[in-house]
Write an enzyme that holds these catalytic residues in place. Structure first.
Site, PDB file in Angstrom:
ATOM      1  N   ASN A  72      31.707  41.472  34.356  1.00 55.16           N
ATOM      2  CA  ASN A  72      31.342  40.954  33.034  1.00 55.16           C
ATOM      3  C   ASN A  72      31.453  39.442  32.995  1.00 55.16           C
ATOM      4  OD1 ASN A  72      34.454  41.454  32.914  1.00 55.16           O
ATOM      5  ND2 ASN A  72      34.050  40.141  31.155  1.00 55.16           N
ATOM      6  N   CYS A  73      30.757  38.839  32.032  1.00 54.13           N
ATOM      7  CA  CYS A  73      30.992  37.447  31.670  1.00 54.13           C
ATOM      8  C   CYS A  73      31.483  37.466  30.232  1.00 54.13           C
ATOM      9  CB  CYS A  73      29.733  36.598  31.851  1.00 54.13           C
ATOM     10  SG  CYS A  73      28.352  37.085  30.819  1.00 54.13           S
ATOM     11  N   MET A  74      31.373  36.372  29.502  1.00 57.22           N
ATOM     12  CA  MET A  74      31.917  36.319  28.148  1.00 57.22           C
ATOM     13  C   MET A  74      31.223  37.286  27.199  1.00 57.22           C
ATOM     14  SD  MET A  74      34.510  34.365  27.508  1.00 57.22           S
ATOM     15  CE  MET A  74      34.423  33.837  25.804  1.00 57.22           C
TER      16      MET A  74
END
Length: 492
Positions: A27-29
Site C-alpha cells: 500500500n501507499c498512503m
C-alpha cells in the site's frame, strides 16, 4: 463511508479473482497496491461498487485500488492476514482459456518499454517514503503550532512566560530529532525497496550523517577525517543516500550470489558495507552534492516562474493518477535544504483546490436531489481538507470535462503562488511532506514569517477554488450531470 474491515476486504478479494490471484499486496498512503497473477480475472464493475473503493488504476506491474488516506494501510494489513491464512486451492488442468491468458500476459511483458521501467522505478519511492509521511505530518503540525504560539506570545516580549517557552521548545524538538536522523530511515527503506537488506542501507546512510572533522563542535565524529588520502565531505544529502542505498542493494545481491549459503550471514553484509563505504566516500558524496545543488537550483528558479508553477500545478493530478507523484519527494528535500521550507508543495496543493471549485460548480448545475449532488456532498468536505480521491474518482474524472477544468483551476492557483514568489515572497511547507487543503494552513511559512505564508497559501486556494468553479461552470458542466452508472444506481 463504511469502515475497512474483513468483510470489505473479502469482497475486494472476490472481485479480483480470490486470494490465489494475488501474488503480492502492499500500500501507499491512499491506495492498495496489488501484484496480480492474472489481471483478466478482475471484475471491475463489481469492484467499483464495493464500499470504500474510490477508483482503480492499472499499470504494467500493479493493480491499484484507491481507498483514501487512513484506509489503505488497514486494508493491506487485513488482506495480508487473509492471504496468509488462506489455503491455496489445488491447481486444475490448464484450460485453453488459461493458456491464452498466460500467452497474453507474456506478450504484455515482452512489450514493456522504457516508460514502464521508469514507472516501476518511481513507484518504488512510494515504498520508501510512504511509511515516513505520518511522521512528516506530525512534526510539521507540531512545529507549525509551536511557531504560531511563539509569534503570538513570545516574539518581542522582554520577559516571556517560562512555561510557554518550555512548551514551544518541547514541540520543536521532534522536528529536529526527525530531520537529524532522517537519512538513516530513508537508507533503510530504500535498500529494502530495491531488494537489499534494510539494515545495510541504514548503516550506509549513517556515513552521510557522521562528522569527519575532529574539530567540529556538533555532530558525531566518525573517527576518521580522510579515506586513503581522499578528503571526506558528506554532502549530497538525500540524493546521495538514495543513490548509495539503491546501488548498495545491487551490490548486496551480486555478493550474495558468490558467497556460499553457510557463510552468507557472516560475509555478505560485511563485504557489501566495505565496497559501498569506499564508493560512497570517493564517488557518491561528491556526485550527490552536484545533483542535489542542481536540483535545488532548477526548482528554485522554476518555483519563481509563474508559468512554470502553473504547469506543475495543472499536471500534478495526472502524476497522482499514474502513481509517480512520489518522485517529487527528493525535490522536497532539496528545497528544504536550500530554502528552509518546501516551496514546491503549496504549488502542487493548488491542484486539489481546482477539484473543489469544479465540484462546487457541478453541484450548482446539478438537479435537486440528483445522485451527483449526493456524491459531491459526501466528497466536498474531504476535498477541502486535502483528501482529493473521492472528488477525483467519484465526481470529476468519470465525467472528463470537469476534470480538465479542475486541472486548469489548479494551474491558476499555481500561477498565483508562482507570481507571488516571482515578486519576492516565496512560501512553503515547514516540513518535507504534509497534508494539503485547508489542513496545511498551520504548516505554511515564509521568509517573512508564518502569518504571511499562511495568507499567501490561503489566497492561492481561493484563486484555485474560484478558477475551477468558473471554468467548470462555463466549459465543463454541459451534458455531464448523469452518467450511465448513476442511472443504474438510482434504479437499484
Amino acid at each position: 463511508m463504511a469502515k475497512i474491515n474483513q468483510s470489505v476486504i473479502a469482497q475486494i478479494l472476490k472481485a479480483i479473482g480470490n486470494a490465489n490471484n494475488v501474488a503480492q499486496c502492499g500500500n501507499c498512503m491512499t491506495r492498495l497496491r496489488l501484484t496480480l497473477r492474472d489481471s483478466t480475472q478482475v471484475d471491475k464493475v463489481a469492484l467499483k461498487q464495493i464500499p470504500n473503493v474510490l477508483g482503480i488504476i492499472e499499470s504494467d506491474d500493479q493493480f491499484q485500488i484507491v481507498l483514501g488516506p487512513g484506509k489503505a494501510q488497514a486494508a493491506a494489513e487485513i488482506m495480508n492476514e487473509l492471504l496468509n491464512s488462506s489455503t491455496p486451492t489445488a491447481q486444475s488442468k490448464p484450460s485453453d482459456t488459461h493458456l491464452a491468458n498466460i500467452a497474453s500476459a507474456n506478450k504484455k511483458q515482452l512489450k514493456e518499454k522504457q516508460v514502464s521501467a521508469v514507472h516501476k522505478f518511481l513507484t518504488k519511492f512510494a515504498t520508501i517514503f510512504t511509511p515516513l509521511i505520518p511522521g512528516f505530518i506530525a512534526v510539521g503540525l507540531l512545529l507549525g503550532f509551536a511557531t504560531l504560539l511563539e509569534q503570538i506570545t513570545i516574539q518581542g516580549v522582554e520577559h516571556p512566560n517560562t512555561i510557554l517557552v518550555e512548551i514551544i521548545g518541547y514541540m520543536k524538538v521532534f522536528s529536529k530529532g526527525m530531520f537529524s536522523f532522517l537519512s538513516i530511515l530513508i537508507g533503510y527503506n530504500a535498500q529494502k525497496a530495491f531488494g537489499g537488506s534494510g539494515i545495510n542501507g541504514a548503516i550506509i546512510a549513517s556515513l552521510f550523517v557522521l562528522s569527519y572533522n575532529p574539530d567540529a563542535t556538533s555532530g558525531f565524529y566518525s573517527g576518521i577525517s580522510t579515506f586513503f588520502g581522499y578528503s571526506i565531505d558528506p554532502r549530497g544529502n538525500i540524493i546521495g543516500v538514495l543513490i548509495a542505498a539503491i546501488l548498495g542493494a545491487w551490490v548486496e545481491r551480486q555478493v550474495r550470489k558468490i558467497i556460499p549459503d553457510n557463510l552468507d550471514m557472516i560475509l555478505t553484509s560485511a563485504i557489501t558495507l566495505l565496497i559501498m563505504g569506499a564508493i560512497a566516500f570517493i564517488f557518491i558524496m561528491p556526485l550527490g552534492s552536484y545533483l542535489f545543488s542542481g536540483m535545488s537550483w532548477l526548482f528554485l528558479h522554476l518555483n519563481g516562474n509563474p508559468f512554470g508553477t502553473a504547469i506543475l500545478a495543472g499536471l500534478f493530478l495526472l502524476a497522482v493518477m499514474f502513481g509517480v507523484h512520489q518522485g517529487f519527494v527528493p525535490v522536497y528535500f532539496a528545497l528544504m535544504e536550500a530554502q528552509g521550507f518546501n516551496s514546491l508543495f503549496p504549488i502542487l496543493a493548488m491542484a486539489g483546490g481546482g477539484q473543489v471549485g469544479a465540484a462546487l460548480a457541478l453541484y450548482v448545475k446539478a438537479k435537486k436531489d440528483s445522485l451527483l449532488r449526493t456524491q459531491i456532498k459526501g466528497a466536498i468536505i474531504p476535498g477541502l481538507l486535502g483528501i482529493g480521491e473521492p472528488l477525483i474518482y467519484g465526481v470529476t474524472l468519470p465525467r472528463i470535462k470537469p476534470f480538465i477544468t479542475a486541472c486548469l483551476g489548479g494551474a491558476a492557483g499555481g500561477f498565483f503562488i508562482g507570481l507571488i514568489a516571482y515578486l519576492g515572497l516565496p512560501v512553503g511547507l515547514n516540513t518535507v511532506f504534509g497534508p494539503s487543503g485547508l489542513v496545511a494552513l498551520p504548516l505554511m511559512t515564509s521568509n517573512n514569517g508564518i502569518f504571511v505564508g499562511m495568507a499567501v497559501y490561503a489566497a492561492g486556494l481561493v484563486v484555485a477554488y474560484i478558477s475551477g468553479f468558473v471554468l467548470t461552470l462555463i466549459f465543463g458542466s454541459k451534458k455531464i450531470e448523469v452518467l450511465k452508472a448513476d442511472v443504474q444506481s438510482q434504479k437499484e
